[in-house]
Write an enzyme that holds these catalytic residues in place. Sequence first.
Site, PDB file in Angstrom:
ATOM      1  N   LYS A  79       0.827  -1.214   0.000  1.00  0.00           N
ATOM      2  CA  LYS A  79       0.000   0.000   0.000  1.00  0.00           C
ATOM      3  C   LYS A  79       0.863   1.267   0.000  1.00  0.00           C
ATOM      4  O   LYS A  79       2.064   1.222   0.321  1.00  0.00           O
ATOM      5  CB  LYS A  79      -0.926  -0.040   1.224  1.00  0.00           C
ATOM      6  CG  LYS A  79      -1.916  -1.217   1.201  1.00  0.00           C
ATOM      7  CD  LYS A  79      -2.954  -1.100   2.311  1.00  0.00           C
ATOM      8  CE  LYS A  79      -3.956  -2.254   2.238  1.00  0.00           C
ATOM      9  NZ  LYS A  79      -5.076  -2.084   3.218  1.00  0.00           N
ATOM     10  N   TYR A 100     -12.299  -3.358  -3.593  1.00  0.00           N
ATOM     11  CA  TYR A 100     -12.896  -3.421  -2.250  1.00  0.00           C
ATOM     12  C   TYR A 100     -14.417  -3.437  -2.290  1.00  0.00           C
ATOM     13  O   TYR A 100     -15.062  -3.014  -1.332  1.00  0.00           O
ATOM     14  CB  TYR A 100     -12.388  -2.237  -1.428  1.00  0.00           C
ATOM     15  CG  TYR A 100     -10.952  -2.397  -0.970  1.00  0.00           C
ATOM     16  CD1 TYR A 100     -10.593  -3.415  -0.079  1.00  0.00           C
ATOM     17  CD2 TYR A 100      -9.954  -1.543  -1.417  1.00  0.00           C
ATOM     18  CE1 TYR A 100      -9.283  -3.572   0.350  1.00  0.00           C
ATOM     19  CE2 TYR A 100      -8.637  -1.697  -0.988  1.00  0.00           C
ATOM     20  CZ  TYR A 100      -8.314  -2.709  -0.101  1.00  0.00           C
ATOM     21  OH  TYR A 100      -7.016  -2.864   0.330  1.00  0.00           O
ATOM     22  N   GLU A 139      -9.122 -10.857  -7.611  1.00  0.00           N
ATOM     23  CA  GLU A 139      -8.240  -9.703  -7.440  1.00  0.00           C
ATOM     24  C   GLU A 139      -7.033  -9.783  -8.376  1.00  0.00           C
ATOM     25  O   GLU A 139      -6.595  -8.767  -8.918  1.00  0.00           O
ATOM     26  CB  GLU A 139      -7.782  -9.628  -5.974  1.00  0.00           C
ATOM     27  CG  GLU A 139      -8.943  -9.308  -5.033  1.00  0.00           C
ATOM     28  CD  GLU A 139      -8.601  -9.491  -3.561  1.00  0.00           C
ATOM     29  OE1 GLU A 139      -7.434  -9.816  -3.236  1.00  0.00           O
ATOM     30  OE2 GLU A 139      -9.514  -9.316  -2.730  1.00  0.00           O
ATOM     31  N   ASN A 142      -2.290   0.217   6.565  1.00  0.00           N
ATOM     32  CA  ASN A 142      -1.726  -0.973   7.216  1.00  0.00           C
ATOM     33  C   ASN A 142      -0.735  -1.731   6.325  1.00  0.00           C
ATOM     34  O   ASN A 142      -0.571  -2.935   6.444  1.00  0.00           O
ATOM     35  CB  ASN A 142      -2.851  -1.874   7.738  1.00  0.00           C
ATOM     36  CG  ASN A 142      -3.796  -2.332   6.638  1.00  0.00           C
ATOM     37  OD1 ASN A 142      -3.633  -1.942   5.488  1.00  0.00           O
ATOM     38  ND2 ASN A 142      -4.763  -3.153   6.989  1.00  0.00           N
ATOM     39  N   HIS A 178      -1.939  -5.502   1.519  1.00  0.00           N
ATOM     40  CA  HIS A 178      -3.178  -6.262   1.311  1.00  0.00           C
ATOM     41  C   HIS A 178      -2.828  -7.701   0.973  1.00  0.00           C
ATOM     42  O   HIS A 178      -1.836  -7.964   0.300  1.00  0.00           O
ATOM     43  CB  HIS A 178      -3.954  -5.650   0.127  1.00  0.00           C
ATOM     44  CG  HIS A 178      -5.087  -6.502  -0.366  1.00  0.00           C
ATOM     45  ND1 HIS A 178      -6.344  -6.460   0.190  1.00  0.00           N
ATOM     46  CD2 HIS A 178      -5.141  -7.446  -1.340  1.00  0.00           C
ATOM     47  CE1 HIS A 178      -7.125  -7.336  -0.436  1.00  0.00           C
ATOM     48  NE2 HIS A 178      -6.423  -7.940  -1.366  1.00  0.00           N
TER      49      HIS A 178
HETATM   50  P1  IDP Z   1      -8.112  -7.016   5.454  1.00  0.00           P
HETATM   51  O1  IDP Z   1      -7.287  -6.081   4.593  1.00  0.00           O
HETATM   52  O2  IDP Z   1      -7.344  -7.481   6.648  1.00  0.00           O
HETATM   53  O3  IDP Z   1      -8.728  -8.150   4.663  1.00  0.00           O
HETATM   54  P2  IDP Z   1     -10.751  -5.807   5.498  1.00  0.00           P
HETATM   55  O4  IDP Z   1     -11.709  -5.904   6.632  1.00  0.00           O
HETATM   56  O5  IDP Z   1     -11.042  -6.587   4.271  1.00  0.00           O
HETATM   57  O6  IDP Z   1      -9.305  -6.155   6.072  1.00  0.00           O
HETATM   58  O7  IDP Z   1     -10.642  -4.259   5.138  1.00  0.00           O
HETATM   59  C1  IDP Z   1      -9.962  -3.854   3.961  1.00  0.00           C
HETATM   60  C2  IDP Z   1      -9.064  -2.686   4.301  1.00  0.00           C
HETATM   61  O8  IDP Z   1      -9.884  -1.587   4.710  1.00  0.00           O
HETATM   62  C3  IDP Z   1      -8.117  -2.909   5.469  1.00  0.00           C
HETATM   63  O9  IDP Z   1      -6.911  -3.538   5.089  1.00  0.00           O
HETATM   64  C4  IDP Z   1      -7.877  -1.484   5.964  1.00  0.00           C
HETATM   65  O10 IDP Z   1      -6.897  -0.822   5.159  1.00  0.00           O
HETATM   66  C5  IDP Z   1      -9.217  -0.831   5.719  1.00  0.00           C
HETATM   67  N1  IDP Z   1     -10.087  -0.835   6.889  1.00  0.00           N
HETATM   68  C6  IDP Z   1     -10.721  -1.894   7.445  1.00  0.00           C
HETATM   69  N2  IDP Z   1     -11.463  -1.529   8.511  1.00  0.00           N
HETATM   70  C7  IDP Z   1     -11.295  -0.196   8.634  1.00  0.00           C
HETATM   71  C8  IDP Z   1     -11.816   0.783   9.560  1.00  0.00           C
HETATM   72  O11 IDP Z   1     -12.591   0.494  10.482  1.00  0.00           O
HETATM   73  N3  IDP Z   1     -11.405   2.069   9.356  1.00  0.00           N
HETATM   74  C9  IDP Z   1     -10.568   2.419   8.352  1.00  0.00           C
HETATM   75  N4  IDP Z   1     -10.069   1.544   7.455  1.00  0.00           N
HETATM   76  C10 IDP Z   1     -10.428   0.248   7.591  1.00  0.00           C
HETATM   77 MG    MG Z   2     -10.206  -8.180   3.250  1.00  0.00          MG
END
Ligand code: IDP
Ligand code: MG
Length: 139
Positions: A11, A51, A128, A114, A117
């Site tokens: 990212k 997403y 994807e 974070n 992905h």
């Molecule tokens: P993942 O990447 O661990 O699969 P997901 O729940 O699929 O997590 O969410 C996709 C991405 O959305 C996350 O990697 C993160 O960057 C972002 N994200 C998830 N939850 C939140 C939130 O509550 N606030 C802001 N960003 C979020």
């Molecule tokens: Mg996810």
Amino acid sequence: MSGESTLAIIKPNAIEQGNTGEIIAMIEQSGFRIAAIKMLHMSTMQAEILYEEHKDKSFFGGLVNYMSSAPVIAIIVVKENAVKDFRILIGSTDPADAANGTIRKLFGATLRQNAIHGSDCAVNAKRETALFFSGFEVH
Ligand code: IDP
Ligand code: MG
């Protein structure tokens, strides 16, 4: 190259912080092989499709804006049990909750930023991968 494949995306925050090389080294040292790699700047629409499962969530707009704000690096990684094992390597979604030694713990800045992905299941890995690479098949 044998095994399962999954899609990784480094990212923007990790690229901007200069952590690309260390992250790729961790991926390789964890037994994954790189089958394809590409740096690209996602369009808003591409990020929305990536997403789409989160389209009704409150964080969707911010997530899409972030992922299309600067270049990312998409990588097809291959290994036995790649999908599950890559999720273990990256760690929990929130870097604050991620286990020590995981990529998100080491390089994640915030829940949104974070660092990386990883596809969450084989079906999504295929979907994807097709968003970023054409003609890729696992052998
Ligand atoms: P993942 O990447 O661990 O699969 P997901 O729940 O699929 O997590 O969410 C996709 C991405 O959305 C996350 O990697 C993160 O960057 C972002 N994200 C998830 N939850 C939140 C939130 O509550 N606030 C802001 N960003 C979020
Ligand atoms: Mg996810």
